[in-house]
Write a protein that holds these residues in place. Structure first.
Motif, mmCIF file in Angstrom:
data_model
loop_
_atom_site.group_PDB
_atom_site.id
_atom_site.type_symbol
_atom_site.label_atom_id
_atom_site.label_comp_id
_atom_site.label_asym_id
_atom_site.label_seq_id
_atom_site.Cartn_x
_atom_site.Cartn_y
_atom_site.Cartn_z
ATOM 1 N N LYS A 125 0.547 -1.230 -0.113
ATOM 2 C CA LYS A 125 -0.045 0.016 0.208
ATOM 3 C C LYS A 125 1.077 1.087 0.020
ATOM 4 N N LYS A 126 1.873 1.044 0.599
ATOM 5 C CA LYS A 126 2.848 2.360 0.506
ATOM 6 C C LYS A 126 3.608 2.603 -0.500
ATOM 7 N N GLY A 127 3.632 1.538 -1.679
ATOM 8 C CA GLY A 127 4.270 1.717 -2.976
ATOM 9 C C GLY A 127 5.435 1.405 -3.039
ATOM 10 N N PHE A 128 5.891 0.512 -1.967
ATOM 11 C CA PHE A 128 7.103 0.142 -2.143
ATOM 12 C C PHE A 128 7.418 -0.836 -3.414
ATOM 13 N N ASP A 129 8.698 -0.832 -4.001
ATOM 14 C CA ASP A 129 8.886 -1.509 -5.227
ATOM 15 C C ASP A 129 8.792 -3.131 -5.314
ATOM 16 N N GLY A 130 9.291 -3.627 -3.984
ATOM 17 C CA GLY A 130 9.493 -5.034 -3.891
ATOM 18 C C GLY A 130 9.161 -5.242 -2.305
ATOM 19 N N ILE A 131 9.157 -6.707 -2.311
ATOM 20 C CA ILE A 131 9.039 -7.186 -0.648
ATOM 21 C C ILE A 131 9.896 -8.385 -0.696
ATOM 22 N N ILE A 132 10.816 -8.410 0.532
ATOM 23 C CA ILE A 132 11.606 -9.709 0.393
ATOM 24 C C ILE A 132 11.103 -10.334 1.854
ATOM 25 N N HIS A 133 10.678 -11.794 1.651
ATOM 26 C CA HIS A 133 10.329 -12.379 2.980
ATOM 27 C C HIS A 133 11.562 -13.508 3.457
ATOM 28 N N GLN B 162 3.899 -17.934 4.138
ATOM 29 C CA GLN B 162 4.555 -17.996 2.903
ATOM 30 C C GLN B 162 3.597 -18.582 1.929
ATOM 31 N N THR B 163 2.534 -19.273 2.393
ATOM 32 C CA THR B 163 1.571 -19.976 1.612
ATOM 33 C C THR B 163 0.542 -18.774 1.261
ATOM 34 N N ILE B 164 0.514 -17.705 1.911
ATOM 35 C CA ILE B 164 -0.478 -16.675 1.750
ATOM 36 C C ILE B 164 0.016 -15.525 0.744
ATOM 37 N N LEU B 165 1.297 -15.303 0.766
ATOM 38 C CA LEU B 165 1.839 -14.250 0.440
ATOM 39 C C LEU B 165 1.881 -14.098 -1.192
ATOM 40 N N PRO B 166 1.696 -15.385 -1.931
ATOM 41 C CA PRO B 166 1.446 -15.083 -3.350
ATOM 42 C C PRO B 166 0.026 -14.324 -3.728
ATOM 43 N N THR B 167 -1.047 -14.827 -2.731
ATOM 44 C CA THR B 167 -2.222 -13.910 -3.101
ATOM 45 C C THR B 167 -2.116 -12.596 -2.837
ATOM 46 N N VAL B 168 -1.220 -12.090 -1.689
ATOM 47 C CA VAL B 168 -0.857 -10.713 -1.567
ATOM 48 C C VAL B 168 -0.235 -9.918 -2.722
ATOM 49 N N GLU B 169 0.871 -10.913 -3.226
ATOM 50 C CA GLU B 169 1.466 -10.384 -4.593
ATOM 51 C C GLU B 169 0.709 -10.238 -5.756
ATOM 52 N N LYS B 170 -0.368 -11.102 -5.736
ATOM 53 C CA LYS B 170 -1.402 -10.899 -7.021
ATOM 54 C C LYS B 170 -2.179 -9.836 -6.899
ATOM 55 N N ASP B 171 -2.908 -9.686 -5.452
ATOM 56 C CA ASP B 171 -3.770 -8.681 -5.290
ATOM 57 C C ASP B 171 -3.236 -7.106 -5.499
ATOM 58 N N SER C 197 0.031 -6.581 -6.953
ATOM 59 C CA SER C 197 0.779 -6.564 -8.081
ATOM 60 C C SER C 197 2.309 -6.193 -7.580
ATOM 61 N N VAL C 198 2.750 -6.812 -6.461
ATOM 62 C CA VAL C 198 4.191 -6.140 -6.004
ATOM 63 C C VAL C 198 4.790 -7.623 -5.897
ATOM 64 N N PRO C 199 5.915 -7.536 -6.533
ATOM 65 C CA PRO C 199 6.919 -8.939 -6.396
ATOM 66 C C PRO C 199 7.482 -9.263 -5.110
ATOM 67 N N ILE C 200 7.237 -10.416 -4.578
ATOM 68 C CA ILE C 200 7.741 -10.878 -3.350
ATOM 69 C C ILE C 200 8.693 -12.097 -3.558
ATOM 70 N N LEU C 201 9.819 -12.000 -2.853
ATOM 71 C CA LEU C 201 11.090 -12.727 -3.043
ATOM 72 C C LEU C 201 11.070 -13.625 -1.674
ATOM 73 N N THR C 202 10.950 -14.682 -1.711
ATOM 74 C CA THR C 202 11.111 -15.335 -0.413
ATOM 75 C C THR C 202 12.604 -16.031 -0.259
ATOM 76 N N LEU C 203 13.066 -15.910 0.785
ATOM 77 C CA LEU C 203 14.487 -16.502 1.186
ATOM 78 C C LEU C 203 14.503 -17.470 2.204
ATOM 79 N N ILE C 204 14.811 -18.784 2.044
ATOM 80 C CA ILE C 204 14.991 -19.484 3.257
ATOM 81 C C ILE C 204 16.206 -19.681 3.490
ATOM 82 N N VAL C 205 16.503 -19.582 4.909
ATOM 83 C CA VAL C 205 17.919 -19.799 5.635
ATOM 84 C C VAL C 205 17.827 -20.893 6.355
#
Ligand code: SF4
Length: 369
Positions: free
Chosen positions: A293-301, A314-323, A325-333
């Protein structure tokens, strides 16, 4: 008594300040390293989450430096954090370490034990004095958050980014040698002043990325492979959804009045996830919505392998990404994470964000908006 505690981002700086003000001897664990992780991985259950493994490494490295008392924080949390204090105590006992482990569990009505533990650690029965010092500890956390924000922004905009790294490195080296809250607060102020005068390109319109996920992974630079520094060197401004001060504000400040950023995150998450799933899983979803909503270019999870609450998010974020239209990258460490692959994924993601920005700007020029 030589007191130690695990690393968790910059929290150790505030605890050091408070305990030293109360004339206690503090043994800081060496900064987290490959060795810390190797020790922790060797002595922890294989499938337990990464933060516990690093905690164990921190304790053992501190004991090697002479610590004889360990402070552990307990929880009733629905995720594995609820078992941390018990498990950590047992691991250290099984390894035969002759240390006093003091666990600060939620009191659940037993305030006597809580006060006894506070008295033991602080060496005073004067709770008013302790509270005063705790407030100074809060100020240290707030100022540290501010320093991190300033250095991250500066790194993204600076012509010579390594100057920010050098100043921050020397800050972390010096923090080990200063004593008590006054010296710590002065060091933070001086570092902010030094960083502020580093030359920067103020006109540069940097990409903005929000970092969300499990709190330990977000705030402990060793665990997230220094993601803020990496993104800063790519010219990206970042904001972290969780910091030690935000946590304190929520649990001991505004959050108690039902207001503040964390409360808003829970509201924003509601259409996607309305119940508590442990850890900060719900806040992760809410943070993603807020950044979008704040207009960030991207989000890293970022999340540790096996982290239950963050797997739900993680299973919900693709829906937020679609709704939104913000690319979300997931990094598992985890302990197997390779830095080269991690860097490649980050670089590819930032390239994608740059292209999206260019595309959006081109469209703006074409249609005159
Ligand atoms: S939030 Fe995740 S990583 Fe942290 S203790 Fe809970 S399950 Fe483990």
């Amino acid at each position: 008594m030589k007191i130690t505690f695990p690393h968790m981002g910059n929290v150790y700086i505030a605890i050091k300040g408070v305990l030293e003000d109360l004339n206690q001897e503090v043994i800081l664990p060496p900064r987290c390293s490959k060795r810390t992780l190797e020790i922790g991985t060797k002595y922890s259950p294989e499938s337990i989450c990464l933060p516990l493994k690093i905690n164990i490494g921190n304790y053992i490295e501190s004991i090697e430096k002479g610590a004889d008392t360990i402070i552990i924080v307990g929880s009733n949390g629905p995720c594995r954090f609820g078992l941390y204090s018990l498990l950590e105590k047992n691991i250290l006992m099984d390894l035969g370490y002759n240390v006093d482990v003091i666990s600060f569990d939620p009191p659940n009505g037993n305030y006597n034990l809580l006060f006894k533990n506070i008295e033991k650690i602080t060496g005073t029965k004067n709770m008013y004095q302790v509270l005063k010092k705790v407030n100074i500890g809060k100020k240290i956390l707030k100022d540290m958050d501010n320093l991190m924000d300033i250095s991250n922004k500066k790194r993204a905009h600076a012509y010579e980014k390594y100057k920010v790294d050098n100043r921050m490195n020397s800050f972390y080296q010096s923090i080990e040698y200063v004593h008590g809250s006054n010296e710590i607060l002065n060091l933070i102020d001086n570092t902010i002043k030094d960083i502020s005068i580093i030359e920067e390109n103020k006109e540069k319109d940097c990409l903005k990325v929000g970092i969300i996920g499990e709190i330990y992974t977000i705030i402990e630079p060793f665990v997230n492979l220094e993601i803020e520094k990496k993104l800063g060197h790519m010219g990206v401004e970042i904001e972290k959804s969780l910091t030690p001060y935000k946590w304190v504000e929520h649990h001991w400040g505004k959050g108690r009045l039902g207001i503040g950023e964390e409360v808003r995150k829970i509201k924003e998450a509601k259409p996607y996830l309305s119940t508590l799933v442990g850890g900060h899983g719900r806040e992760t979803v809410g943070s993603a919505v807020l950044y979008a909503k704040k207009g960030f270019d991207g989000i890293i999870h970022i999340l540790p392998l096996n982290c239950m609450p963050e797997i739900v998010a993680q299973t919900i974020l693709p829906t937020v990404e679609k709704d939104y239209s913000v690319p979300i990258l997931t990094l598992i460490v985890d302990e197997m994470t390779g830095e080269a692959g991690y860097n490649t994924r980050l670089e590819a993601y930032i390239d994608l964000l740059k292209k999206r920005r260019e595309h959006a700007n081109d469209k703006g020029i074409l249609y005159g908006s």
